[in-house]
Scaffold this motif. Sequence first.
Motif, PDB file in Angstrom:
ATOM      1  N   LEU A  14       0.876  -1.228   0.180  1.00  0.00           N
ATOM      2  CA  LEU A  14       0.108  -0.071   0.104  1.00  0.00           C
ATOM      3  C   LEU A  14       0.894   1.471  -0.012  1.00  0.00           C
ATOM      4  O   LEU A  14       0.670   2.273  -0.818  1.00  0.00           O
ATOM      5  CB  LEU A  14      -0.750   0.075   1.403  1.00  0.00           C
ATOM      6  N   MET A  17       2.362   1.669  -3.796  1.00  0.00           N
ATOM      7  CA  MET A  17       1.312   1.290  -4.697  1.00  0.00           C
ATOM      8  C   MET A  17       1.807   1.865  -5.973  1.00  0.00           C
ATOM      9  O   MET A  17       1.655   1.170  -6.959  1.00  0.00           O
ATOM     10  CB  MET A  17      -0.082   1.763  -4.294  1.00  0.00           C
ATOM     11  N   ASP A  53      -7.437  -4.061  -3.887  1.00  0.00           N
ATOM     12  CA  ASP A  53      -8.068  -3.073  -2.923  1.00  0.00           C
ATOM     13  C   ASP A  53      -7.946  -1.546  -3.465  1.00  0.00           C
ATOM     14  O   ASP A  53      -8.914  -0.697  -2.917  1.00  0.00           O
ATOM     15  CB  ASP A  53      -7.628  -3.381  -1.554  1.00  0.00           C
ATOM     16  N   LYS A  54      -6.952  -1.227  -4.204  1.00  0.00           N
ATOM     17  CA  LYS A  54      -6.804   0.066  -4.444  1.00  0.00           C
ATOM     18  C   LYS A  54      -7.199   0.328  -5.938  1.00  0.00           C
ATOM     19  O   LYS A  54      -6.950   1.288  -6.509  1.00  0.00           O
ATOM     20  CB  LYS A  54      -5.153   0.326  -4.269  1.00  0.00           C
TER      21      LYS A  54
END
Length: 98
Positions: A14, A17, A53-54
């Motif tokens: 994360l 990213m 998820d992003k």
Amino acid sequence: MMNAAYESDYASALDHMDFIVKSLAEKPGRALDLAIQHGGEDAVQALFDAVMDKGHRMVLVQALNAPSLPGWVRDKLEVFLYGQNRQVAALFCKKVVH
């Protein structure tokens, strides 16, 4: 429950990213090889999860085209993206006749 290594790899993915998405787009085999070297299967799964998820699903779909992916990573990514049933072109599917 996830293990500490997975959680650490997920958080790191994360944090990086933008770099990961660019790496997966340009050299997916190399990007995934780095994850494998860093933490094996857990690191690869954490990377997939964080990227998805992003909202960067398409970069994972495109990574399937990389000839340099190890077989187990390709299989894991296909299941991750499409579920247990592998994607098969309609021309190769048997038609069921009732």
